[in-house]
Design a protein around this motif. Sequence first.
Motif, mmCIF file in Angstrom:
data_model
loop_
_atom_site.group_PDB
_atom_site.id
_atom_site.type_symbol
_atom_site.label_atom_id
_atom_site.label_comp_id
_atom_site.label_asym_id
_atom_site.label_seq_id
_atom_site.Cartn_x
_atom_site.Cartn_y
_atom_site.Cartn_z
ATOM 1 N N ARG A 1 14.804 -3.348 17.262
ATOM 2 C CA ARG A 1 16.018 -4.063 17.438
ATOM 3 C C ARG A 1 17.216 -4.860 18.549
ATOM 4 N N VAL A 2 14.996 -4.144 19.641
ATOM 5 C CA VAL A 2 15.689 -3.726 20.906
ATOM 6 C C VAL A 2 15.123 -5.069 21.494
ATOM 7 N N GLY A 3 15.308 -6.605 21.328
ATOM 8 C CA GLY A 3 14.176 -7.108 21.766
ATOM 9 C C GLY A 3 13.684 -8.082 23.029
ATOM 10 N N ASP A 4 14.807 -7.377 24.161
ATOM 11 C CA ASP A 4 13.883 -6.910 25.600
ATOM 12 C C ASP A 4 13.733 -5.722 25.734
ATOM 13 N N GLN A 5 12.360 -5.381 25.467
ATOM 14 C CA GLN A 5 11.986 -4.205 26.115
ATOM 15 C C GLN A 5 11.098 -3.953 27.474
ATOM 16 N N GLU A 6 11.422 -5.088 27.797
ATOM 17 C CA GLU A 6 10.676 -4.710 29.568
ATOM 18 C C GLU A 6 11.722 -3.904 29.959
ATOM 19 N N TRP A 7 13.062 -4.615 29.795
ATOM 20 C CA TRP A 7 14.482 -4.080 30.114
ATOM 21 C C TRP A 7 14.656 -2.511 29.987
ATOM 22 N N ALA A 8 14.538 -2.204 28.642
ATOM 23 C CA ALA A 8 14.512 -0.291 28.028
ATOM 24 C C ALA A 8 13.477 0.245 28.986
ATOM 25 N N LYS A 9 12.061 -0.736 29.292
ATOM 26 C CA LYS A 9 11.578 0.691 30.394
ATOM 27 C C LYS A 9 11.885 0.998 31.756
ATOM 28 N N ARG A 10 12.500 -0.046 32.304
ATOM 29 C CA ARG A 10 13.481 -0.948 33.517
ATOM 30 C C ARG A 10 14.371 0.226 33.451
ATOM 31 N N GLU A 11 15.038 -0.009 32.966
ATOM 32 C CA GLU A 11 15.965 1.309 33.157
ATOM 33 C C GLU A 11 15.868 2.830 32.379
ATOM 34 N N GLY A 12 14.812 2.871 31.816
ATOM 35 C CA GLY A 12 14.665 4.264 31.662
ATOM 36 C C GLY A 12 15.493 4.624 30.127
ATOM 37 N N MET A 13 15.887 3.583 29.291
ATOM 38 C CA MET A 13 17.018 3.630 28.447
ATOM 39 C C MET A 13 16.486 4.462 27.174
ATOM 40 N N ILE A 14 16.977 5.601 26.813
ATOM 41 C CA ILE A 14 16.049 6.468 25.550
ATOM 42 C C ILE A 14 16.798 5.800 24.338
ATOM 43 N N ALA A 15 18.012 6.415 24.280
ATOM 44 C CA ALA A 15 18.732 6.167 23.379
ATOM 45 C C ALA A 15 19.834 4.964 23.174
ATOM 46 N N PHE A 16 19.654 4.800 21.916
ATOM 47 C CA PHE A 16 21.045 4.197 21.399
ATOM 48 C C PHE A 16 22.360 3.833 19.981
ATOM 49 N N ALA A 17 24.091 3.412 20.343
ATOM 50 C CA ALA A 17 24.437 4.119 19.134
ATOM 51 C C ALA A 17 25.547 2.833 19.119
ATOM 52 N N GLY A 18 25.467 2.184 18.136
ATOM 53 C CA GLY A 18 25.725 1.278 17.676
ATOM 54 C C GLY A 18 26.908 1.385 16.434
ATOM 55 N N TYR A 19 27.876 0.820 16.517
ATOM 56 C CA TYR A 19 29.397 1.571 15.113
ATOM 57 C C TYR A 19 29.585 -0.011 15.359
ATOM 58 N N PRO A 20 29.448 -0.331 13.317
ATOM 59 C CA PRO A 20 30.809 -1.686 13.518
ATOM 60 C C PRO A 20 32.074 -1.053 13.685
ATOM 61 N N LEU A 21 33.259 -1.838 13.791
ATOM 62 C CA LEU A 21 34.224 -1.410 14.051
ATOM 63 C C LEU A 21 34.833 -2.007 11.986
ATOM 64 N N ILE A 22 36.012 -1.160 11.612
ATOM 65 C CA ILE A 22 36.094 -2.062 10.520
ATOM 66 C C ILE A 22 37.418 -1.358 9.775
ATOM 67 N N VAL A 23 38.401 -2.152 9.798
ATOM 68 C CA VAL A 23 39.541 -2.017 9.450
ATOM 69 C C VAL A 23 40.475 -3.012 8.054
#
Length: 215
Positions: free
Chosen positions: A184-206
Amino acid sequence: MLRLEKNPEELIGRNIWDEFPDLVGSKAYEEYHRAVTEQMPVNSELFYPPLACYFDIRAFPSQDGLSVYLQDVTERKRAEDSLRERARTAMLGADVGLALTQGATIRDMLSRCAEGIVQHLDAAFARVWTLNAEENVLELQASAGMYTHTNGPHGRVPVGQFKIGLIAEERKPHLTNAVVGDERVGDQEWAKREGMIAFAGYPLIVDDRLVGVIG
């Protein structure tokens, strides 16, 4: 109770580094040698991955060698970690509460919330999108941390596209500890370059209504 998977009879008279080679170069290895070299007691904590345990180490040098005392402090460390996590969550909740009551505009409120997430949860960056229901598009309202701009490719995300749009469409969180390799992370080169390890995303529901996404 600590289990080293070896009987005392198997260890007496043996070289500890031969019996536990994974300790060579570890903090315990360095501290034991420091105690002998400097002829002074040492005290430190060590996490030992094979047993998934924390130990309090006390080593006392003598003319005959080195006496070492180990105490399993795993439960104490877990309790301390849990207490710190609750404190961080409480501080974040307080900041979010202030943001929602003192912010002059929706964008100002959400910016303060994003800043609170970065500060209290040690996130590299945090973003908040709100749903434009007429166009079925998520619009970026706030961004804090290493990225603060709200324009660009992530400024408007169609529901159902990219990881943020999919979170909105599915109304389910997306959590990963392996950003590199996550489909789901489209830009894999960016993730490697920036050293991204974890991601958390949540829907906001009211009231069962999707209003945005935070991630």
